[in-house]
Design a protein around this motif. Structure first.
Motif, PDB file in Angstrom:
ATOM      1  N   ASN A 140       0.831  -1.200   0.000  1.00  0.00           N
ATOM      2  CA  ASN A 140       0.000   0.000   0.000  1.00  0.00           C
ATOM      3  C   ASN A 140       0.870   1.257   0.000  1.00  0.00           C
ATOM      4  O   ASN A 140       0.535   2.253  -0.639  1.00  0.00           O
ATOM      5  CB  ASN A 140      -0.952  -0.001   1.204  1.00  0.00           C
ATOM      6  N   LYS A 164      -6.076   7.003   0.254  1.00  0.00           N
ATOM      7  CA  LYS A 164      -7.395   6.423  -0.034  1.00  0.00           C
ATOM      8  C   LYS A 164      -7.413   5.736  -1.388  1.00  0.00           C
ATOM      9  O   LYS A 164      -7.925   4.628  -1.540  1.00  0.00           O
ATOM     10  CB  LYS A 164      -8.472   7.511   0.010  1.00  0.00           C
ATOM     11  N   LEU A 167      -5.760   2.362  -1.344  1.00  0.00           N
ATOM     12  CA  LEU A 167      -6.582   1.282  -0.797  1.00  0.00           C
ATOM     13  C   LEU A 167      -7.678   0.863  -1.765  1.00  0.00           C
ATOM     14  O   LEU A 167      -8.000  -0.320  -1.885  1.00  0.00           O
ATOM     15  CB  LEU A 167      -7.186   1.714   0.538  1.00  0.00           C
ATOM     16  N   ALA A 168      -8.243   1.841  -2.456  1.00  0.00           N
ATOM     17  CA  ALA A 168      -9.288   1.520  -3.425  1.00  0.00           C
ATOM     18  C   ALA A 168      -8.733   0.616  -4.520  1.00  0.00           C
ATOM     19  O   ALA A 168      -9.354  -0.355  -4.927  1.00  0.00           O
ATOM     20  CB  ALA A 168      -9.867   2.796  -4.024  1.00  0.00           C
ATOM     21  N   TRP A 170      -6.165  -1.416  -4.347  1.00  0.00           N
ATOM     22  CA  TRP A 170      -5.898  -2.747  -3.810  1.00  0.00           C
ATOM     23  C   TRP A 170      -7.203  -3.548  -3.747  1.00  0.00           C
ATOM     24  O   TRP A 170      -7.247  -4.742  -4.027  1.00  0.00           O
ATOM     25  CB  TRP A 170      -5.234  -2.635  -2.440  1.00  0.00           C
ATOM     26  N   GLY A 171      -8.253  -2.864  -3.393  1.00  0.00           N
ATOM     27  CA  GLY A 171      -9.572  -3.502  -3.394  1.00  0.00           C
ATOM     28  C   GLY A 171      -9.968  -3.970  -4.779  1.00  0.00           C
ATOM     29  O   GLY A 171     -10.479  -5.067  -4.950  1.00  0.00           O
ATOM     30  N   ASN A 172      -9.688  -3.143  -5.762  1.00  0.00           N
ATOM     31  CA  ASN A 172     -10.009  -3.552  -7.129  1.00  0.00           C
ATOM     32  C   ASN A 172      -9.277  -4.825  -7.488  1.00  0.00           C
ATOM     33  O   ASN A 172      -9.835  -5.747  -8.057  1.00  0.00           O
ATOM     34  CB  ASN A 172      -9.566  -2.484  -8.132  1.00  0.00           C
TER      35      ASN A 172
ATOM     36  N   GLY B 175     -14.343  -6.337  -3.181  1.00  0.00           N
ATOM     37  CA  GLY B 175     -12.903  -6.286  -2.974  1.00  0.00           C
ATOM     38  C   GLY B 175     -12.472  -5.285  -1.930  1.00  0.00           C
ATOM     39  O   GLY B 175     -11.648  -5.602  -1.088  1.00  0.00           O
ATOM     40  N   ILE B 176     -13.032  -4.112  -1.975  1.00  0.00           N
ATOM     41  CA  ILE B 176     -12.554  -3.070  -1.054  1.00  0.00           C
ATOM     42  C   ILE B 176     -12.865  -3.427   0.381  1.00  0.00           C
ATOM     43  O   ILE B 176     -12.005  -3.346   1.249  1.00  0.00           O
ATOM     44  CB  ILE B 176     -13.172  -1.708  -1.408  1.00  0.00           C
ATOM     45  N   SER B 179     -10.613  -6.162   1.662  1.00  0.00           N
ATOM     46  CA  SER B 179      -9.225  -5.720   1.752  1.00  0.00           C
ATOM     47  C   SER B 179      -9.073  -4.800   2.944  1.00  0.00           C
ATOM     48  O   SER B 179      -8.004  -4.681   3.526  1.00  0.00           O
ATOM     49  CB  SER B 179      -8.790  -5.030   0.471  1.00  0.00           C
ATOM     50  N   ILE B 195     -13.360   4.831   1.959  1.00  0.00           N
ATOM     51  CA  ILE B 195     -12.664   4.421   0.741  1.00  0.00           C
ATOM     52  C   ILE B 195     -13.666   4.235  -0.398  1.00  0.00           C
ATOM     53  O   ILE B 195     -13.454   4.701  -1.516  1.00  0.00           O
ATOM     54  CB  ILE B 195     -11.897   3.105   0.968  1.00  0.00           C
TER      55      ILE B 195
END
Lengths: 209, 209
Positions: A140, A164, A167-168, A170-172, B175-176, B179, B195
DNA sequence: GTCACCGAGTGACCCACGGTCATATTTTGT
DNA sequence: ACAAAATATGACCGTGGGTCACTCGGTGAC
């Protein structure tokens, strides 16, 4: 008197060779259907010995996950340190990097997705968990750095919140790919690569200076 | 001669009451630590009977997952049919809808995230899998419709690909949030809501006409 | 009313597997 | 040389998913 140090090294090596064995077994049979006996046999150890190095099957799996994060991190560092690219260009290449990682290391990518499954069953205080979290933190951090770099060289809008957005993203990464598994039967010719690329295009439009 | 019909109805009811029991048990103990005996007892049936209705523990879990999708779908239909909102406004409200769903139905939201874990161990041809995929298809359809609606009423850029964006969003949703679980220890005061909202803001900027 | 039939429901049982522990083996320090 | 410590073993245990031979009650034909 280097005995203690040598033992430490050997212990580390044993531990790594167990993870090697576990990767082969887990990746070929799948976590559910692989047994600790399988792993022990591949590692040329008894089952009991495995538990001298890892608390549980789940923790062993977390150790693999940690390796996955390290592989990914290395690639990201190369991108971060590439002096020929502007911030926004690096950001754009993250899409390709994610896709390449998932394609070239499908098993390791897969292991990332079962984080939730294993985390719950590991002692939260274990060294494996701790160092896994550490790796994730670094990743991150690298994404944030890339975005901040873009803000510095004026290729990314200065109002963007690097943490932010990191993190978004990484979520994707951990969300779109698996959701594609659910969707593959739904949308004909569905291509997760395409979705990631498209999503990045939109984001690039949104954040560029 | 309504006997066959009555039996069919009763079978359906039994099936639902088993899922009710399974939800209570799985949600309170967690999938791993809940046993089929627990579920059988709560459902006031023998363990063997459960297997007349579901092939396996995993398939039973998929049935719960399907319910989760239905709950989410219902909320999305309400949004889709709200005539007071423009397309882009509906899109914006999707963020809130996702967050509200995850907050109000944390257990059901959770169940969505373990899709991968269970899918592999269900017979791919089973009715449960099939209807679950059907629900997912509908949800992606609704998101696409919302985006297309925006293109019609000129609040969304006409070049946006509704289907791709729909899949990207679904990936974000699944995902977000998870995570964030990995990240909660990493970033002080981490707030997944934040986020998601931030990410939506960026996207809205990118797609508005 | 009777009775063969059918399918839902039962629960004792099977067995695979994660994890343990008393014991054995090897290594270390003196 | 020898005891203490570290490392490794594998028989064993308990648990729990899944099975199957059997019970039982409603059904419908006669």
């Amino acid at each position: 008197m280097g005995v203690a140090e040598r033992k430490e090294r050997e212990k580390e090596l044993r531990s790594e060779s167990i993870i090697d064995a576990a990767e082969r077994i887990f990746f070929s049979k799948g976590f559910e259907h692989a047994t600790m006996n399988d792993v022990a046999e591949k590692a040329e150890l008894s089952k009991g010995a495995l538990y001298l190095y890892f608390h549980s099957k789940n923790e062993l799996c977390m150790a693999i996950l940690q390796r996955s994060l390290i592989i990914l991190k290395k690639r990201m560092i190369l991108l971060l340190d590439d002096n020929n690219l502007s911030g926004i260009e690096k950001f754009a290449r993250l899409a390709r990097l994610f896709i390449a990682f998932a394609k070239e290391h499908p098993n390791h990518y897969n292991s990332l997705l079962s984080y939730r499954e294993h985390r719950g069953n590991c002692p939260a205080t274990g060294r494996v968990i701790k160092s896994t979290i550490e790796e994730n933190k670094k990743i991150n951090g690298i994404i944030s750095d890339i975005i901040r770099m873009g803000k510095s060289d004026k290729t990314v809008n200065k109002d963007i919140d690097a943490d932010k957005l990191s993190l978004a993203l990484w979520g994707n990464f951990t969300g779109i790919m698996p959701s594609s598994i659910l969707s593959e039967k739904v949308i004909p010719n569905f291509d997760p690569e395409d979705i990631i690329k498209y999503h990045f295009e939109l984001l690039i439009n949104a954040i560029k200076a």
